[in-house]
Every structure is written in C-alpha cells, then in structure tokens.
Design a protein around this motif. Structure first.
Motif, PDB file in Angstrom:
ATOM      1  N   ILE A   1       0.831  -1.207   0.000  1.00  0.00           N
ATOM      2  CA  ILE A   1       0.000   0.000   0.000  1.00  0.00           C
ATOM      3  C   ILE A   1       0.866   1.257   0.000  1.00  0.00           C
ATOM      4  N   LEU A   2       1.923   1.244   0.814  1.00  0.00           N
ATOM      5  CA  LEU A   2       2.821   2.400   0.852  1.00  0.00           C
ATOM      6  C   LEU A   2       3.503   2.611  -0.494  1.00  0.00           C
ATOM      7  N   LEU A   3       3.891   1.504  -1.143  1.00  0.00           N
ATOM      8  CA  LEU A   3       4.542   1.599  -2.450  1.00  0.00           C
ATOM      9  C   LEU A   3       3.595   2.182  -3.500  1.00  0.00           C
ATOM     10  N   ILE A   4       2.356   1.699  -3.505  1.00  0.00           N
ATOM     11  CA  ILE A   4       1.353   2.215  -4.445  1.00  0.00           C
ATOM     12  C   ILE A   4       1.086   3.688  -4.181  1.00  0.00           C
ATOM     13  N   PHE A   5       1.030   4.050  -2.906  1.00  0.00           N
ATOM     14  CA  PHE A   5       0.803   5.448  -2.533  1.00  0.00           C
ATOM     15  C   PHE A   5       1.945   6.325  -3.026  1.00  0.00           C
ATOM     16  N   ALA A   6       3.181   5.819  -2.879  1.00  0.00           N
ATOM     17  CA  ALA A   6       4.350   6.579  -3.327  1.00  0.00           C
ATOM     18  C   ALA A   6       4.332   6.762  -4.843  1.00  0.00           C
ATOM     19  N   ILE A   7       4.009   5.703  -5.579  1.00  0.00           N
ATOM     20  CA  ILE A   7       3.937   5.782  -7.045  1.00  0.00           C
ATOM     21  C   ILE A   7       2.851   6.765  -7.476  1.00  0.00           C
ATOM     22  N   ALA A   8       1.718   6.745  -6.780  1.00  0.00           N
ATOM     23  CA  ALA A   8       0.613   7.657  -7.115  1.00  0.00           C
ATOM     24  C   ALA A   8       1.030   9.109  -6.912  1.00  0.00           C
ATOM     25  N   ILE A   9       1.732   9.397  -5.811  1.00  0.00           N
ATOM     26  CA  ILE A   9       2.166  10.773  -5.536  1.00  0.00           C
ATOM     27  C   ILE A   9       3.172  11.241  -6.585  1.00  0.00           C
ATOM     28  N   LEU A  10       4.141  10.368  -6.910  1.00  0.00           N
ATOM     29  CA  LEU A  10       5.133  10.735  -7.918  1.00  0.00           C
ATOM     30  C   LEU A  10       4.489  10.972  -9.278  1.00  0.00           C
ATOM     31  N   THR A  11       3.511  10.126  -9.623  1.00  0.00           N
ATOM     32  CA  THR A  11       2.800  10.296 -10.894  1.00  0.00           C
ATOM     33  C   THR A  11       2.057  11.628 -10.923  1.00  0.00           C
ATOM     34  N   PHE A  12       1.412  11.965  -9.824  1.00  0.00           N
ATOM     35  CA  PHE A  12       0.685  13.242  -9.734  1.00  0.00           C
ATOM     36  C   PHE A  12       1.645  14.414  -9.916  1.00  0.00           C
ATOM     37  N   ILE A  13       2.803  14.348  -9.274  1.00  0.00           N
ATOM     38  CA  ILE A  13       3.786  15.432  -9.385  1.00  0.00           C
ATOM     39  C   ILE A  13       4.282  15.553 -10.824  1.00  0.00           C
ATOM     40  N   MET A  14       4.591  14.368 -11.440  1.00  0.00           N
ATOM     41  CA  MET A  14       5.120  14.382 -12.805  1.00  0.00           C
ATOM     42  C   MET A  14       4.090  14.871 -13.824  1.00  0.00           C
ATOM     43  N   VAL A  15       2.838  14.532 -13.618  1.00  0.00           N
ATOM     44  CA  VAL A  15       1.805  14.821 -14.622  1.00  0.00           C
ATOM     45  C   VAL A  15       1.167  16.186 -14.417  1.00  0.00           C
ATOM     46  N   TYR A  16       1.007  16.662 -13.185  1.00  0.00           N
ATOM     47  CA  TYR A  16       0.251  17.891 -12.929  1.00  0.00           C
ATOM     48  C   TYR A  16       1.098  19.042 -12.363  1.00  0.00           C
ATOM     49  N   VAL A  17       2.103  18.707 -11.522  1.00  0.00           N
ATOM     50  CA  VAL A  17       2.853  19.784 -10.859  1.00  0.00           C
ATOM     51  C   VAL A  17       3.987  20.300 -11.749  1.00  0.00           C
ATOM     52  N   ILE A  18       4.827  19.379 -12.232  1.00  0.00           N
ATOM     53  CA  ILE A  18       5.998  19.800 -13.018  1.00  0.00           C
ATOM     54  C   ILE A  18       5.608  20.539 -14.301  1.00  0.00           C
ATOM     55  N   PRO A  19       4.558  20.112 -15.034  1.00  0.00           N
ATOM     56  CA  PRO A  19       4.166  20.888 -16.228  1.00  0.00           C
ATOM     57  C   PRO A  19       3.882  22.368 -15.937  1.00  0.00           C
ATOM     58  N   GLU A  20       3.415  22.685 -14.742  1.00  0.00           N
ATOM     59  CA  GLU A  20       3.188  24.086 -14.368  1.00  0.00           C
ATOM     60  C   GLU A  20       4.519  24.834 -14.283  1.00  0.00           C
ATOM     61  N   PHE A  21       5.540  24.173 -13.710  1.00  0.00           N
ATOM     62  CA  PHE A  21       6.869  24.799 -13.656  1.00  0.00           C
ATOM     63  C   PHE A  21       7.448  24.961 -15.062  1.00  0.00           C
ATOM     64  N   ILE A  22       7.215  23.972 -15.927  1.00  0.00           N
ATOM     65  CA  ILE A  22       7.718  24.061 -17.307  1.00  0.00           C
ATOM     66  C   ILE A  22       7.125  25.278 -18.008  1.00  0.00           C
ATOM     67  N   ARG A  23       5.841  25.515 -17.796  1.00  0.00           N
ATOM     68  CA  ARG A  23       5.167  26.654 -18.412  1.00  0.00           C
ATOM     69  C   ARG A  23       5.768  27.981 -17.882  1.00  0.00           C
ATOM     70  N   ILE A  24       6.072  28.012 -16.602  1.00  0.00           N
ATOM     71  CA  ILE A  24       6.675  29.226 -16.009  1.00  0.00           C
ATOM     72  C   ILE A  24       8.064  29.460 -16.592  1.00  0.00           C
ATOM     73  N   TYR A  25       8.859  28.380 -16.747  1.00  0.00           N
ATOM     74  CA  TYR A  25      10.208  28.503 -17.300  1.00  0.00           C
ATOM     75  C   TYR A  25      10.159  28.997 -18.746  1.00  0.00           C
ATOM     76  N   ASP A  26       9.217  28.475 -19.500  1.00  0.00           N
ATOM     77  CA  ASP A  26       9.106  28.886 -20.902  1.00  0.00           C
ATOM     78  C   ASP A  26       8.727  30.366 -21.022  1.00  0.00           C
ATOM     79  N   GLN A  27       7.809  30.806 -20.171  1.00  0.00           N
ATOM     80  CA  GLN A  27       7.385  32.204 -20.212  1.00  0.00           C
ATOM     81  C   GLN A  27       8.495  33.158 -19.768  1.00  0.00           C
ATOM     82  N   ALA A  28       9.308  32.677 -18.801  1.00  0.00           N
ATOM     83  CA  ALA A  28      10.390  33.527 -18.275  1.00  0.00           C
ATOM     84  C   ALA A  28      11.659  33.401 -19.098  1.00  0.00           C
ATOM     85  N   GLY A  29      11.718  32.418 -20.009  1.00  0.00           N
ATOM     86  CA  GLY A  29      12.899  32.235 -20.846  1.00  0.00           C
ATOM     87  C   GLY A  29      14.061  31.622 -20.098  1.00  0.00           C
TER      88      GLY A  29
END
Length: 486
Positions: A256-284
C-alpha cells in the motif's frame, strides 16, 4: 313483407346483443375473473397441504416409473456418482425439491425416504453433470474460517454424546436457509447412510475438505480418537489462519505504501511539473542537468500516460498468468522474494512454521511418512519447499533419512536441520517438529511486528526524499528567476 320487417328485425337484434355484450363486460367477465383468482388461491393453499386426486394419481405414476428406472440402474451396476434433482413431499404433504450427488437413484431414494421425504421423481441434473465432466464442479474448497467453525461445531456435538449421524443432521437443519451448506451436509449424511466412514464421506466431497484433515480423520478412526483429532485440527487451522493473516498484513502494508508513493510521484510528474515548465518557458529560463532530466521524464509521462498505464496493466496480467501457470516462473519469483533482505526471512519463517506444525500433527496421528510428505507438498504453494518435499519422498523410498533432504539448503536454517536430525536420532521426531514450529512461529511474529514498526518511518523517509529531490530539482531554477527580478 320480410323486406319491410328486415330493418326492425336488425334494430331489435342489435339492441338485444348490445345488452348481452354490456352484461358480459360489466358482470360476467369480472365475476369469472374474480372467481378464477379465488379458485387459484384456494388451489395454492390446498396444494401446500393436500394434493388433488389428479395430482396424487400423477405422482403415483411417476413413482412407479421411478422404481423401474432404479431397478434398471441396479442391474447396470453403475458405481460413478452423478448429480440428481429430486422431487417429493415431506411429512406434512408439502412439496420439496433439491439436488444431490448420488451413486444411483435407488440409494438417493432410500436416503431421502429415511429423511421422511416421499420421493416421486428423480432425474439427472444435466448442467451440473456437464460442469463436473469438464472439471467445473460446483464444490469449492471450504474457507479456513468456515472450516474452523464447522470443526468446532462437530466437536461440540460429539462431546455432548451425539452420534456422528445425529450431529450432521442437526447441522443440516441449522443450515436450512443456506442452500450450499445444506447440500454439503446432505451429501455427508448420504455417504454415512451408505455405510462409508467419516473420512471417506469427507473425501467424497471433492475439493471441499483439505487432504490434511481427511488423512487426520482417517488415522483417528483407526485409533478411536476422533473427537481429540477434530479438536486438534480446529486449533491447528485457527493457528494457521492467524499466521496467514499476519503474513498478509506484512505483505499488504508495504504494498500500500509503495502504491501510494507511485501515485504521488505520478501526480507530481503529470500535474505539478508541467506548471513549472510553463513558467520557465514564459520567463525564458534555460534548464540543464538533473532538472532537465526530470522535465523530460515528466513530458514523456504526460504525453504517454495512457500507453504506460496500459503497458503496466498488461505486464501485471502476464506476470500473474505466468505465476499461476508456469512452475519455473513461480519458483523464480518466490526465490527472489525469499532473498529480499529482512522481508525474505518472513516468508521463510512462515513456510517453516506451516511445514513443521503440519508435519508434527501428521506424525502424532501415525500417518505414513510418504503420505505425510505428499500432503505437505500440497499445503504450500511455494515451489522451493515443494521440491524439498518431493526429494524427501524419493529419499525415503531409497531408505535414507528425512534430514538428508534438508541438508545444505539455503531456505532451511541450520537450527531447523539439526532439530530434525535430533528428532530422528532420539525417535521423537513429532515432538521435535512441534518445538521447531513453536520456535519459527515466534520468529515469524517477531519479524512481522518489527516490520510494521520500522517500515512506516522508513517508507515515509524514502518517500519524502524522492518527492523532495524531484521538487527541489524543478524549484532551483526559480531562484535564478528571482535573481533576475531582483
């Protein structure tokens, strides 16, 4: 003249039939309908208590035909068992029906007559027999929980002085609302009525009762200690069920802990990091190194998430099928699990506890060594220990000692091997197996407790480190942006 009277004749006829129609619609039809339902309800009430003359005649003809069929079956000397539907009336005249497995119609008829059922029709259950023929029998192995309750019930009634037949009859009446259990108890009672032993009656139920219990009962019938043996088996399965639950708990928690960890990492990779990518692109901001690697991984996962999930699902399905069907794959996975630090010891201690506890019970009840090893190889799904059991059977056939099969095996601790050697040397192998079972059971419980105690903080720390490193990798470039703004 007739032509002149024709219109008047038509009008009179029309009025006459109109009133006849009105009478039928508003009186006769309703009256007949009400009378029909009253007769139908009265018939149903009478059917539950007293059968009509036509019904009794029909039943009598069916009973005569049944007797002829039973005589033909007796002459054919059929010994295999089939499923049959039976129809009859009980002592109160109420219709009863059911399905049972029997050798032939005669023995089934006699058994039901002994139960107070007046049988008038018995016919083969086509679908049930077809499923049995293709290997899809309706009987399934009794769950450990139900088996413990069943053994406790039987022991209680036998200790109270009831016979085995009376015990099964009482349990059959108690299970009147549970068709599956009632059918099972009827089948056992049927076997006992035919003069079969209790162990044979259990064995004839297919996969319902485990081979270990059947062999223990068979040995107890020879020694006359049936109550003690059933009581011991109830305690045995209680301990085994407790150990199994501890084992499941030990496996599920980290999963259960392993599945929870994978779910959190997936959420960060799919939803959180793309927001930072958009900020980096706008700021150059130009990223590099570990941050660029994390961003590329995030882009790939976001673009191919459905493909990755489908691939992961297929891999899991294939591994499960291979694990179930392929002995080599099953052995490899089990061996890998047993080599995992700390966790592997839990599997080994669980298997050794199961083996030694069962072996001690078999030896205590004077079950033959070869039969014991065959039973032991069937109570475990671990291919590594199954191979040891089969090797033991081969060694016994050559006149060699049991301990030879356990010598220098990576999955057998030295303490277990030397205690088996001591038991063989002293002639107290059964007692020694009980001590080994107790020893490894304590080790298993200790490991499981320690796993639960240490795994949670360790997994939390590991999860925090992984998430922290990923977040930090994408946040660091933000400082250069703040520096430019400043």
């Amino acid at each position: 003249m007739k032509v002149l009277l024709a219109p008047f004749t038509f009008i009179i006829s029309f009025i006459k039939h109109f009133f006849i129609g009105v009478k039928f619609v508003f009186f006769d039809a309703w009256y007949n309908l009400i009378e029909y339902y009253q007769d139908k309800n009265n018939f149903k009430k009478r059917e539950q208590h007293v059968l009509s003359l036509d019904e009794r005649n029909r039943i009598q003809l069916e009973k005569q035909e049944l007797m002829k069929e039973m005589q033909r079956e007796i002459n054919s000397r059929k010994v295999s068992k089939d499923y049959y539907y039976y129809y009859g009336t009980d002592k109160t005249g109420k219709k009863v029906k059911g399905m049972m497995s029997a050798t032939n119609k005669m023995t089934l008829h006699n058994f039901l007559a002994n139960e107070g059922i007046d049988v008038y029709q018995v016919k083969k259950a086509g679908m049930a027999n077809f499923l049995k023929k293709i290997g899809l029998e309706q009987e399934h192995e009794m769950s450990t929980k139900d088996l413990i309750f069943w053994l406790t019930q039987v022991c209680t009634y036998l200790k109270a002085g009831l016979t085995l037949n009376d015990t099964i009859h009482i349990m059959m009446e108690q299970a009147s609302k549970d068709k599956k259990k009632k059918r099972l108890y009827e089948a056992i009672s049927y076997e006992l009525t035919l003069g079969e032993s209790f162990s044979k009656a259990l064995e004839n139920q297919g996969k319902v009762f485990p081979p270990l219990l059947i062999n223990m009962v068979k040995s107890a019938e020879a020694t006359g200690e049936i109550i003690k043996t059933l009581d011991d088996m109830a305690n045995y399965y209680t301990e085994i069920d407790k150990t199994r639950k501890e084992m499941i708990s030990a496996i599920i928690y980290p999963a259960i802990l392993l599945i929870f960890a994978i779910a959190i990492l997936t959420f960060i990779m799919v939803y959180v990091i793309p927001e930072f990518i958009r900020i980096y692109d706008q700021a150059g901001i130009v990223v590099s190194g570990f941050t660029l690697t994390i961003i590329n991984i995030s882009k790939y996962i976001t673009a191919n998430l459905d493909v990755i999930l489908l691939f992961a699902f297929l891999v899991i399905i294939v591994l499960l099928l291979l694990y179930k069907k392929s002995k080599g794959v099953r052995r490899a996975i089990q061996s890998f699990g047993m080599h995992i630090p700390f966790f592997g010891k839990i599997i080994i201690y669980h298997e050794l506890t199961l083996f030694t506890k069962t072996f001690a019970g078999l030896l205590r009840n004077s079950v033959y060594i070869t039969s014991s090893m065959e039973i032991l190889s069937n109570i475990t799904n671990n291919e590594v220990y199954k191979d040891i059991m089969m090797e033991t059977i081969s060694n016994i056939a050559r006149g060699e000692k049991i301990s030879k099969s356990f010598y220098h095996k990576w999955c057998i601790p030295d303490a277990c091997y030397y205690m088996i050697v001591t038991g063989e040397a002293t002639g107290e192998l059964s007692l020694m197996m009980e001590k080994v079972a107790s020893y490894f059971n304590d080790l298993h419980k200790s490991r499981v407790t320690n796993l639960k105690s240490f795994l949670e903080p360790i997994m939390i720390v590991v999860l925090a480190l992984i998430v922290g490193v990923v977040i930090l990798a994408v946040v660091i470039p933000m400082f250069s942006l703040y520096g430019q703004i400043g």
